[in-house]
Design a protein around this motif. Structure first.
Motif, PDB file in Angstrom:
ATOM      1  N   GLU A 173      31.468 -14.697   9.753  1.00  0.00           N
ATOM      2  CA  GLU A 173      32.810 -14.118   9.786  1.00  0.00           C
ATOM      3  C   GLU A 173      33.837 -15.188  10.131  1.00  0.00           C
ATOM      4  N   TYR A 174      33.458 -16.100  11.020  1.00  0.00           N
ATOM      5  CA  TYR A 174      34.344 -17.198  11.418  1.00  0.00           C
ATOM      6  C   TYR A 174      34.253 -18.367  10.443  1.00  0.00           C
ATOM      7  N   THR A 195      34.936 -22.464  15.295  1.00  0.00           N
ATOM      8  CA  THR A 195      35.243 -21.773  16.547  1.00  0.00           C
ATOM      9  C   THR A 195      35.327 -20.264  16.319  1.00  0.00           C
ATOM     10  N   ARG A 196      35.219 -19.542  17.402  1.00  0.00           N
ATOM     11  CA  ARG A 196      35.269 -18.077  17.328  1.00  0.00           C
ATOM     12  C   ARG A 196      36.594 -17.528  17.836  1.00  0.00           C
ATOM     13  N   ASP A 197      37.613 -18.378  17.862  1.00  0.00           N
ATOM     14  CA  ASP A 197      38.936 -17.949  18.320  1.00  0.00           C
ATOM     15  C   ASP A 197      39.870 -17.678  17.145  1.00  0.00           C
ATOM     16  N   ASP A 214      31.514 -22.442  22.024  1.00  0.00           N
ATOM     17  CA  ASP A 214      30.795 -21.419  21.273  1.00  0.00           C
ATOM     18  C   ASP A 214      31.199 -21.524  19.809  1.00  0.00           C
ATOM     19  N   GLY A 219      28.741 -18.178  13.050  1.00  0.00           N
ATOM     20  CA  GLY A 219      28.939 -16.809  12.583  1.00  0.00           C
ATOM     21  C   GLY A 219      29.706 -16.840  11.275  1.00  0.00           C
ATOM     22  N   GLU A 228      25.266 -13.514  11.860  1.00  0.00           N
ATOM     23  CA  GLU A 228      25.954 -13.211  13.112  1.00  0.00           C
ATOM     24  C   GLU A 228      26.042 -14.480  13.953  1.00  0.00           C
ATOM     25  N   PRO A 229      26.978 -14.547  14.895  1.00  0.00           N
ATOM     26  CA  PRO A 229      27.059 -15.734  15.746  1.00  0.00           C
ATOM     27  C   PRO A 229      25.737 -15.974  16.464  1.00  0.00           C
ATOM     28  N   LYS A 270      38.289 -12.748  12.284  1.00  0.00           N
ATOM     29  CA  LYS A 270      37.071 -12.588  11.490  1.00  0.00           C
ATOM     30  C   LYS A 270      37.439 -12.256  10.047  1.00  0.00           C
ATOM     31  N   ARG A 319      27.546 -23.675  12.639  1.00  0.00           N
ATOM     32  CA  ARG A 319      28.389 -24.005  13.795  1.00  0.00           C
ATOM     33  C   ARG A 319      29.467 -25.029  13.455  1.00  0.00           C
TER      34      ARG A 319
END
Length: 599
Positions: free
Chosen positions: A93-94, A367-369, A88, A91, A66-67, A372, A338
């Motif tokens: 998923e990213y 990045t989380r943008d 941020d 994770g 998880e992040p 997923k 990261r």
């Protein structure tokens, strides 16, 4: 993978249940040295002489599926005007989405890691002996990884199970319809040998092949692994010199016709800046990076074309001259997923070697943008569902963020106090407690956005702080031994990179950083409850089993007598928080004022 609910939980879980941007400057081609071919080959994916091979790499994931929360889930970006911003990141998923996007249009692409993929993991992975992380790495299409020190947290047999699959010998399988199949990628352990046979416990090297292109990988962990892993975890193993081992297997690969070689080294360094895109090769950048990896890189044979490193959780994509004076890429992608590093290795089909003048490398932010990856979301959901009843259980309340930063951290004080309280419950003669800083893996954030829900501390969050399943042990030490242990924080193996023990209430002393070595600990300042330590007296000291075995360079702590082996350190932490906090009276943030630091 099956989504069938799994019914057999680990003993620890059952017990708890019962008890409860690319780096632009670094993307430039490496400079050519005197006497070296200064013609940079063209980059292409064609079938001519030169073939670009993409090497994607990361390190020190530590089961962070998880992040990661708080500062553990951020990176710093440096701008040309000198300003910085935090992003941020992390994770799986990213990470999966970023890696898959990076591989597009790259027919020749390899993904490699530099160790510590597992161990010291958050609850979602650690509760299940890191099987979830191995499943995630398989899904990320990881091709190869070196072992790190944390791959030995549960010993060589458990590492072999993670590689080869099978049910856990004590906890069994978690799904009757699907046995754990192990890693689809090879773990490399070239410098980890069986003391009896002298042979590597896992493969020492691996060769990636595609359409006549061959790239060899040699994997090593730091020679000092026994100093930072419990004695039980490395029992029967010998850890060899990194340079000698890499050079040995580079010759083996060359004899097999493999001339393009990458070393995966679980040892690292520190750049002058913590910004992920710091250009440590730019004019005026100083010495680039410092630390153990520098001497390793300077001495590893020129036959090795690049070093992917880890362990220090730092971000860098630098060049360090090899023994022949030629610049060579050395990279690290921070930690916790990261960042990832994208390195272009230009393969010369005529020679079978890498054209070093054309190597380029850069770190990129996860990045989380981005969208997923659905398969990673499903994997996380599966394991979270199994862990949820335990992970969400409240065990205490805090009045503010209790961080894990600084020479003496508020969280270090809290953990030491918790261990002393437990020690006194089993032996009223207990005097003090010591906690190694490396055993504290995360801080406790306070706000809902940080994960604790307005001061509520859950079992899952406490697990992230102390995931090692150490026991709290009590030993007798003389005052002289206690003083020596404090001096070992800043001398011997720890002089260059001090490891400051976190201490329980009542113990105070002055640390004078203007001095060197053992003299940094001011002898006559060491006091217990205001009274100077009696060097000939005896003290009952609590510490985790790792320290009690002399870990982290604290050999003196391993000499304690009258040993009492207590219960799990996380249970002690939980009991202390539960007994000393409530929703109406949350635990106050410790002042972290027991060590006076002179700079």
């Amino acid at each position: 993978m099956s989504s069938t609910p799994r019914h057999r939980l680990p003993r620890r879980l059952l017990a708890a249940a019962a008890g409860l941007a690319t780096v632009g400057a670094l993307a430039a081609a490496m400079p050519a040295s005197a006497g070296q071919d200064r013609t940079t080959p063209p980059h292409h994916q064609g079938s001519g002489r030169y073939q670009d091979v993409q090497l994607l790499s990361f390190n020190d994931l530590h089961g962070n599926l998880e992040p990661p929360a708080g500062s553990s889930g951020r990176v710093t970006e440096q701008h040309e005007d000198g300003t910085t911003k935090t992003i941020d990141a992390g994770g799986v998923e990213y990470l999966a989405t970023h890696l898959r996007e990076a591989r597009k249009d790259n027919t020749y692409s390899i993904t490699a890691a530099a160790g510590d993929m597992v161990g010291a993991s958050p609850l979602i992975s650690g509760l299940f002996h890191d099987e979830p992380t191995i499943e995630a790495l398989n899904g990320l299409d990881l091709d190869v990884s070196s072992v790190g020190n944390h791959e030995f947290d549960e010993g060589a047999k458990e590492l072999a199970r993670l590689q080869n699959g099978g049910c856990h010998p004590k906890d069994g399988c978690y799904d009757d319809s699907e046995k754990f199949t192990g890693a689809t990628f090879p773990y490399l352990a070239a410098n980890v040998t069986d003391e009896k046979t002298g042979r590597p416990i896992l493969k020492p090297y691996w060769v990636w092949k595609k359409n006549g292109v061959k790239v060899g990988f040699i994997g090593v962990t730091l020679e000092g692994t026994p100093d930072i892993v419990s004695a039980e975890g490395v029992k029967g193993l010998k850890f060899g010199d990194e340079v000698a081992t890499i050079n040995k297997y580079a010759k083996v690969l060359q004899r097999q016709g493999v001339k393009s070689i990458v070393a995966l080294v679980h040892e690292g360094g520190a750049p002058a800046s913590t910004a992920y895109n710091y250009d440590c090769d730019s004019p005026g950048a100083g010495d680039g990076i410092s630390g153990p990896i520098v001497d390793i890189a300077k001495n590893v044979t020129p036959a090795v074309d690049a070093l992917v490193t880890g362990h220090t959780h730092q971000a860098y994509a630098c060049t360090i001259a090899d023994p022949a004076g030629k610049p060579r890429t050395v990279t690290s992608a921070a930690s916790f997923g990261r960042l990832y590093t994208d390195t272009t290795l230009t393969y010369d089909r005529w020679t079978g070697d890498i054209a070093r003048t054309a190597v380029k490398s850069a770190n990129h932010v996860v990045t989380r943008d981005v969208a997923k990856a659905a398969d990673m979301t499903d994997l996380i959901t599966k394991w979270k569902t199994l862990a949820a009843p335990i992970a969400s259980r409240p065990i205490g309340y805090i009045a503010g963020e209790i961080g894990n930063t600084g020479t003496e951290s508020p969280l270090g004080d809290l953990i030491a106090d918790a261990q002393l309280a437990y020690a006194k419950s089993v032996d009223p003669e207990a005097d003090l407690a010591l906690m190694n800083p490396g055993g504290i893996r995360a801080g406790l954030t306070h706000t809902a956005s940080g994960g604790e829900g307005d001061g509520v501390v859950t079992y899952g969050e406490a697990y992230s702080v102390q995931p090692f399943s150490n026991t709290v042990n009590l030993v007798d030490l003389t005052g002289a031994q206690l003083l020596t242990a404090l001096q070992q924080q800043v001398s011997g193996a720890n002089e260059a990179a001090p490891k400051i023990l976190q201490i329980s209430a009542g113990l105070t002393y002055t640390l004078d950083l203007t001095k060197s070595g053992a003299a940094r600990v001011v002898t006559d300042s060491v006091k217990l409850n205001g009274t100077a330590i009696d060097l000939t007296g005896s003290y009952r000291v609590a510490m985790n089993s790792f320290l009690a075995g002399g870990g982290d360079g604290f050999a003196e702590l391993g000499k304690g007598t009258n040993v009492l082996v207590g219960e799990d350190d996380l249970a002690a932490f939980e009991s202390f928080l539960t007994a000393n906090s409530s929703a109406g009276t949350p635990y106050a943030v410790p002042a972290a004022d027991r060590i006076t630091v002179v700079r």
